[in-house]
Each structure stands twice: as structure tokens, then as C-alpha cells.
Write an enzyme that holds these catalytic residues in place. Structure first.
Site, PDB file in Angstrom:
ATOM      1  N   GLY A   1      -9.161   3.532  -7.550  1.00  0.00           N
ATOM      2  CA  GLY A   1      -8.452   4.690  -8.073  1.00  0.00           C
ATOM      3  C   GLY A   1      -8.630   4.829  -9.572  1.00  0.00           C
ATOM      4  N   LYS A   2      -8.625   6.072 -10.046  1.00  0.00           N
ATOM      5  CA  LYS A   2      -8.800   6.327 -11.477  1.00  0.00           C
ATOM      6  C   LYS A   2      -7.522   6.105 -12.278  1.00  0.00           C
ATOM      7  CE  LYS A   2     -12.695   9.534 -11.159  1.00  0.00           C
ATOM      8  NZ  LYS A   2     -13.179  10.905 -11.479  1.00  0.00           N
ATOM      9  N   LYS A   3      -6.405   5.799 -11.619  1.00  0.00           N
ATOM     10  CA  LYS A   3      -5.196   5.485 -12.391  1.00  0.00           C
ATOM     11  C   LYS A   3      -5.456   4.288 -13.303  1.00  0.00           C
ATOM     12  CE  LYS A   3      -1.573   3.521 -10.497  1.00  0.00           C
ATOM     13  NZ  LYS A   3      -1.339   2.294 -11.322  1.00  0.00           N
TER      14      LYS A   3
ATOM     15  N   HIS B   1      -3.560   4.362  -2.096  1.00  0.00           N
ATOM     16  CA  HIS B   1      -4.488   3.436  -1.446  1.00  0.00           C
ATOM     17  C   HIS B   1      -5.082   4.060  -0.190  1.00  0.00           C
ATOM     18  CE1 HIS B   1      -1.698   0.406  -3.464  1.00  0.00           C
ATOM     19  NE2 HIS B   1      -2.874   0.113  -3.979  1.00  0.00           N
TER      20      HIS B   1
ATOM     21  N   LEU C   1       0.809  -1.209   0.000  1.00  0.00           N
ATOM     22  CA  LEU C   1       0.000   0.000   0.000  1.00  0.00           C
ATOM     23  C   LEU C   1       0.847   1.267   0.000  1.00  0.00           C
ATOM     24  CD1 LEU C   1      -2.698  -1.094   2.612  1.00  0.00           C
ATOM     25  CD2 LEU C   1      -2.730  -1.383   0.127  1.00  0.00           C
TER      26      LEU C   1
END
Length: 279
Positions: free
Chosen positions: A144-146, A34, A30
């Protein structure tokens, strides 16, 4: 905070807390990206469960399953500080016991971008996430949008399979120099770490050209690719401008257009993305 390794024990916890759980699925190792998901999860539900599972079914041949970083003690520290109530950390045999043979596949939206160069990847992602949804029974799950395509695939899965939960996409968290946070960043050498900045720089260059009035996707691709190619050693897997909802290719860009790229720096494959009209 407690750590649960057993599917049966996790299901019992979920039955006791049904309708009150936020889930943050991760593969562990993490970082602050995160942690930002976990902090937001804390605001959205009474109980927060973070899953930590390096899912073998989403790795292809010659990918980095064996070398993917793992450190549960490190993960427990970050999760506890972020307000997590439960870490669910099953072993592979718990999730895929002997005789396992059922998989879930989202067809069209998973076929290109990462799906084109990593066949079977999204089948593994959707299968394990569907299993986590069934085991943990969250009212909300945060991603997450990554991993923009992954988020789109999972939204489609939730819609098509009538999962009764909300999917929340959270902004990319970046290092001070612009590199998108990723567990794989730890595998970069110092020289590779510097070269990896070409991803965020290529996005910045394309967005600058867009703000300057360029709308041709072909022209914007040349601008973005030139930044990466200028570093010589990084190899472009894909660099695409897509509709952010369908992920279909475009000829002309607008403010809602997604720029998504995957670049191999040394042995490490990194991804990044941005919406052209967003800061």
C-alpha cells in the site's frame, strides 16, 4: 486456503508454484486496505500468498511491538474472502533462528522521514521483506502507498539487489470520513479517533492552497501544520514536502510533490501522505 507456519513448507510450496505467485506482505490484523491488495494480487498471478508476521526487527525500543494487534482467525476470514490461497504465518524463531546475524540496509532513502525518528526501522523492514522474497519467490509483490517511504525503500532494494520481481504500489484505502485505514486505528479511543482526522484534513488544506496557486513549501507547511496544531493534543513527528522519487526536500512544490506526515495521537503514531496534483 491453507495456513503455513514453517519456512521449509513455504519454500516447498513456492518451488512447486515458481513464477506463478503474487505476495502480499502484512503484519496482520487485516482490514479493507489489505483486502484490496489481495484482490489485486488475484488478478496478477495464479496463486496468492499473504504473509502475516509482526516483525520484531522493525520495532524500536518503547515502540508498540507487544501491543500490536493480532488476530489470526480474523485475518483468515478476510484473506479467504479476498481470494488468498496461502497464509504464511511464521513465528519469530522461524524467521530469526538462534544465531541469526544478517541484516540488509538501504542507506540514503531510508535515513529521513520515518527513518529519522525510528532508527533501525527500515533495516528491519528490508531484511524481513528480502527474506520473504527468498522464501516465497513471488513474481509480483503488492504494497500500500500509505507507507510511501517503505515502498520507495523496497523499490530501491529490489533494484539494487537484482530481485527478479515486480513491486506494485496500491492507492491508500480510507474510511468514509477520510482516515487512512491502519491496523493501529483500533488502538485509538473514540476521542482520539476523531482527533486523528486532522491528518487527512491537513492534507486537504495543503492541497487546496496548492490548487489556489501557492507553491512555496514553507507556506504550504504552515497551512498543513495549522490544522493539526488546532487539535492541540496531536503531536507532529514530521510534516514534509518531498520529491516523490528521491524523497529529498524541496523549496517549491509542483503537482508531483509528495506531502508526507507522521502524527502521534495519544500513544498511537499514524502516518498519511498524498501527491499534491492527485485527487
Amino acid at each position: 486456503m491453507i495456513v503455513i507456519h514453517s519456512v521449509a513448507q513455504m519454500q516447498q510450496y513456492a518451488r512447486d508454484k515458481r513464477g506463478e505467485i503474487a505476495l502480499v506482505p502484512t503484519m496482520g490484523y487485516l482490514h479493507e486496505g489489505h483486502a484490496s491488495l489481495m484482490v489485486e494480487a488475484r488478478k496478477r498471478a495464479k496463486y496468492v500468498v499473504a504473509s502475516i508476521f509482526v516483525n520484531p526487527t522493525q520495532f524500536g525500543v518503547n515502540e508498540d511491538l507487544d501491543s500490536y494487534p493480532r488476530d489470526l482467525e480474523h485475518d483468515k476470514e478476510i484473506a479467504a474472502k479476498a481470494g488468498v490461497d496461502v497464509i504464511f504465518a511464521p513465528i519469530a524463531a522461524e524467521m530469526y533462528p538462534e544465531g541469526y546475524q544478517s541484516y540488509l540496509n538501504v542507506e540514503e532513502i531510508s535515513a529521513h522521514l520515518c527513518g529519522a525518528s525510528r532508527p533501525g526501522h527500515f533495516r528491519g523492514v528490508t531484511t524481513v521483506v528480502a527474506k520473504l522474497f527468498n522464501i516465497v519467490a513471488p513474481k509480483v509483490a503488492l504494497f500500500g502507498k500509505k507507507d510511501f517511504q517503505q515502498l520507495a525503500v523496497l523499490r530501491r532494494m529490489v533494484q539494487d539487489f537484482n530481485f527478479d520481481l515486480e513491486i506494485v504500489g496500491m492507492p491508500i484505502v480510507r474510511e468514509a470520513d477520510g482516515l487512512a485505514m491502519s491496523s493501529r486505528n483500533t488502538k485509538l479511543s473514540p476521542v482520539e479517533r476523531e482527533k486523528a482526522l486532522c491528518l487527512s484534513r491537513s492534507i486537504a488544506a495543503a492541497k487546496a492552497a496548492f490548487r489556489g496557486g501557492e507553491r512555496s513549501v514553507a507556506a504550504l507547511q504552515k497551512v498543513a501544520a495549522a490544522v493539526i496544531e488546532g487539535e492541540k493534543s496531536p503531536q507532529i513527528d514530521y510534516l514534509e514536502f518531498r520529491d516523490q522519487d528521491s524523497l529529498l526536500p524541496l523549496d517549491k512544490a509542483d503537482e508531483r510533490t509528495l506531502l508526507a506526515l507522521a502524527v502521534r495521537v495519544g500513544s498511537v503514531r499514524l502516518i498519511d501522505n498524498s501527491i499534491l496534483g492527485e485527487d
